[in-house]
Design a protein around this motif. Sequence first.
Motif, PDB file in Angstrom:
ATOM      1  N   VAL A   3      42.810 -43.927 -18.902  1.00  0.00           N
ATOM      2  CA  VAL A   3      43.930 -44.788 -19.310  1.00  0.00           C
ATOM      3  C   VAL A   3      45.150 -44.497 -18.449  1.00  0.00           C
ATOM      4  O   VAL A   3      45.498 -43.337 -18.222  1.00  0.00           O
ATOM      5  CB  VAL A   3      44.283 -44.585 -20.800  1.00  0.00           C
ATOM      6  CG1 VAL A   3      45.450 -45.497 -21.201  1.00  0.00           C
ATOM      7  CG2 VAL A   3      43.073 -44.879 -21.692  1.00  0.00           C
ATOM      8  N   PHE A   4      45.794 -45.563 -17.993  1.00  0.00           N
ATOM      9  CA  PHE A   4      47.002 -45.473 -17.173  1.00  0.00           C
ATOM     10  C   PHE A   4      48.106 -46.279 -17.826  1.00  0.00           C
ATOM     11  O   PHE A   4      47.924 -47.465 -18.129  1.00  0.00           O
ATOM     12  CB  PHE A   4      46.701 -46.018 -15.777  1.00  0.00           C
ATOM     13  CG  PHE A   4      47.902 -46.195 -14.879  1.00  0.00           C
ATOM     14  CD1 PHE A   4      48.741 -45.135 -14.594  1.00  0.00           C
ATOM     15  CD2 PHE A   4      48.177 -47.429 -14.306  1.00  0.00           C
ATOM     16  CE1 PHE A   4      49.843 -45.290 -13.762  1.00  0.00           C
ATOM     17  CE2 PHE A   4      49.274 -47.605 -13.469  1.00  0.00           C
ATOM     18  CZ  PHE A   4      50.110 -46.536 -13.198  1.00  0.00           C
ATOM     19  N   LYS A   5      49.254 -45.637 -18.073  1.00  0.00           N
ATOM     20  CA  LYS A   5      50.445 -46.359 -18.510  1.00  0.00           C
ATOM     21  C   LYS A   5      51.116 -46.903 -17.269  1.00  0.00           C
ATOM     22  O   LYS A   5      51.583 -46.167 -16.417  1.00  0.00           O
ATOM     23  CB  LYS A   5      51.381 -45.421 -19.278  1.00  0.00           C
ATOM     24  CG  LYS A   5      52.402 -46.133 -20.176  1.00  0.00           C
ATOM     25  CD  LYS A   5      53.529 -46.815 -19.441  1.00  0.00           C
ATOM     26  CE  LYS A   5      54.465 -45.836 -18.782  1.00  0.00           C
ATOM     27  NZ  LYS A   5      55.650 -46.519 -18.137  1.00  0.00           N
ATOM     28  N   ALA A   6      51.161 -48.218 -17.126  1.00  0.00           N
ATOM     29  CA  ALA A   6      51.614 -48.859 -15.894  1.00  0.00           C
ATOM     30  C   ALA A   6      53.018 -48.410 -15.503  1.00  0.00           C
ATOM     31  O   ALA A   6      53.905 -48.262 -16.351  1.00  0.00           O
ATOM     32  CB  ALA A   6      51.574 -50.375 -16.039  1.00  0.00           C
ATOM     33  N   HIS A   7      53.202 -48.205 -14.196  1.00  0.00           N
ATOM     34  CA  HIS A   7      54.539 -47.936 -13.674  1.00  0.00           C
ATOM     35  C   HIS A   7      55.442 -49.158 -13.883  1.00  0.00           C
ATOM     36  O   HIS A   7      55.010 -50.313 -13.759  1.00  0.00           O
ATOM     37  CB  HIS A   7      54.492 -47.673 -12.166  1.00  0.00           C
ATOM     38  CG  HIS A   7      53.691 -46.482 -11.739  1.00  0.00           C
ATOM     39  ND1 HIS A   7      53.701 -45.285 -12.414  1.00  0.00           N
ATOM     40  CD2 HIS A   7      52.852 -46.312 -10.674  1.00  0.00           C
ATOM     41  CE1 HIS A   7      52.917 -44.419 -11.776  1.00  0.00           C
ATOM     42  NE2 HIS A   7      52.382 -45.020 -10.735  1.00  0.00           N
ATOM     43  N   HIS A   8      56.717 -48.901 -14.149  1.00  0.00           N
ATOM     44  CA  HIS A   8      57.791 -49.896 -14.075  1.00  0.00           C
ATOM     45  C   HIS A   8      57.441 -51.222 -14.758  1.00  0.00           C
ATOM     46  O   HIS A   8      57.699 -52.293 -14.233  1.00  0.00           O
ATOM     47  CB  HIS A   8      58.182 -50.145 -12.611  1.00  0.00           C
ATOM     48  CG  HIS A   8      59.530 -50.760 -12.466  1.00  0.00           C
ATOM     49  ND1 HIS A   8      59.907 -51.468 -11.347  1.00  0.00           N
ATOM     50  CD2 HIS A   8      60.607 -50.800 -13.313  1.00  0.00           C
ATOM     51  CE1 HIS A   8      61.145 -51.902 -11.495  1.00  0.00           C
ATOM     52  NE2 HIS A   8      61.589 -51.498 -12.679  1.00  0.00           N
ATOM     53  N   HIS A   9      56.838 -51.132 -15.939  1.00  0.00           N
ATOM     54  CA  HIS A   9      56.566 -52.318 -16.766  1.00  0.00           C
ATOM     55  C   HIS A   9      55.675 -53.337 -16.057  1.00  0.00           C
ATOM     56  O   HIS A   9      55.671 -54.520 -16.403  1.00  0.00           O
ATOM     57  CB  HIS A   9      57.871 -52.987 -17.210  1.00  0.00           C
ATOM     58  CG  HIS A   9      58.992 -52.036 -17.475  1.00  0.00           C
ATOM     59  ND1 HIS A   9      58.946 -51.114 -18.497  1.00  0.00           N
ATOM     60  CD2 HIS A   9      60.178 -51.825 -16.832  1.00  0.00           C
ATOM     61  CE1 HIS A   9      60.056 -50.385 -18.475  1.00  0.00           C
ATOM     62  NE2 HIS A   9      60.813 -50.794 -17.474  1.00  0.00           N
TER      63      HIS A   9
END
Length: 432
Positions: free
Chosen positions: A310-316
């Motif tokens: 899982v990756f929390k996206a950079h910069h929205h």
Amino acid sequence: MDKLSIIISTLVIGGTMASCSEEHIKMPWEDDLNAKHEEQKGELPTAQEGQVLPRWAEGCLDIHLINSGRGECIFYIMPDGTTLVVDAGETETSSTSVPQKPNANTRPYMTDASYIRHFLPAGKKAFDYFMASHLHIDHIGDTKMATETSENGYKLSGITAIYDEVPFNHLIDRGYPTYKEDKDLPPVDSRFADDYIKFVKWGTSNKKFDGTRFEVGKNQIKMLNDAEKYKNFSIFNICGNGNVWVVDNSSSTGGKVENFSKTGGNPSSCGIHIHYGKFDYIACGDLVSAPQNAVANYVKATIPINGFEVFKAHHHLSANAWGSGMQKNEFAPKVIVNQNFSDYQPDYNLLNSISTGIFDNNTYKWDNNFFTTNLHSRQQENYPDINQKITGCNGHIVVRVAPGGESYYVYVLDDTDMIYRVKSIHGPYTSK
């Protein structure tokens, strides 16, 4: 495995994932979870659509992307019940904003505070750690949103207002304790920074909470309740203040900190790697530019292409959120989660490239599991096929990892009230 073991003994390599199914399949550990909450709450909550999401149970890792529509706030519950909140933004409504959640009359900090208070482990009145990924208004608070000033001299918005609702014990950020006075730090460039710094100085000087500067290459965020029971869990600091942990097999420590930027704001975002058994998760605030590409190299060196869960996206997931290093390195997480609050996020062209898996003539297989807290109606009008590229949207997003990190679900929760009913269920995904 050898590379990662050299870097830090508690980090080991993750694996692959099973296909996503819309139909809810009960996992073995859910019986334990439901039994625990039956004992705590006198009822039997289940993770079915339309019903309230059951709270965390011991051994699980919870990642909650709270949706106020006005800023980032991510709430983590570690396997032993240690809690971490990263960011607590609060921005004013503009012509590009998505609808505020749950409604226009509820201040964003109250949305965040109520959510955190609801999902805190039983018996907890405070959370353990607050970490600011960086000091922009959509991550810590905004003077334009503050209608009151604390008797301690700082305006109340974002995290400074949340503290009065749900306090915390430990603070970590990229500038403590010197901030603007420290010429060795990248600039602190936020209109709320002065109030935030006043809040930190008040809290630490009066022993309300302690403060620590975020250090790249360290495990500063530790489990506080029963770390010995969960030795396969760790949180590793991979970037901050323009510095990134660079893997170096020739080094006795397996890596070193290299500086890529002295620019304030987004390129100085602090980022973490959560590792739990076979489960790997990366979140780096609004990271952009050279540090973003260096983090892509870190991921390539420490996590197999098929093992990035899982990756929390950079910069929205704005247009600059997927740099050339990510493209060339076949940066291919199995699930992407995103917090956004404007009509240009997620960027359609970028989302299209990610969903097809094609960058710079470098093609890879991607399972197209993309979740975002908001999708503005203008995006749907301008790009009729955008819904085909999005797995779940318009709600709080919860990643719940089973004990040991073997598997996980993604839930989308109703954000129109403070009841937290399940809108949709995705998984189980399997880590290998």
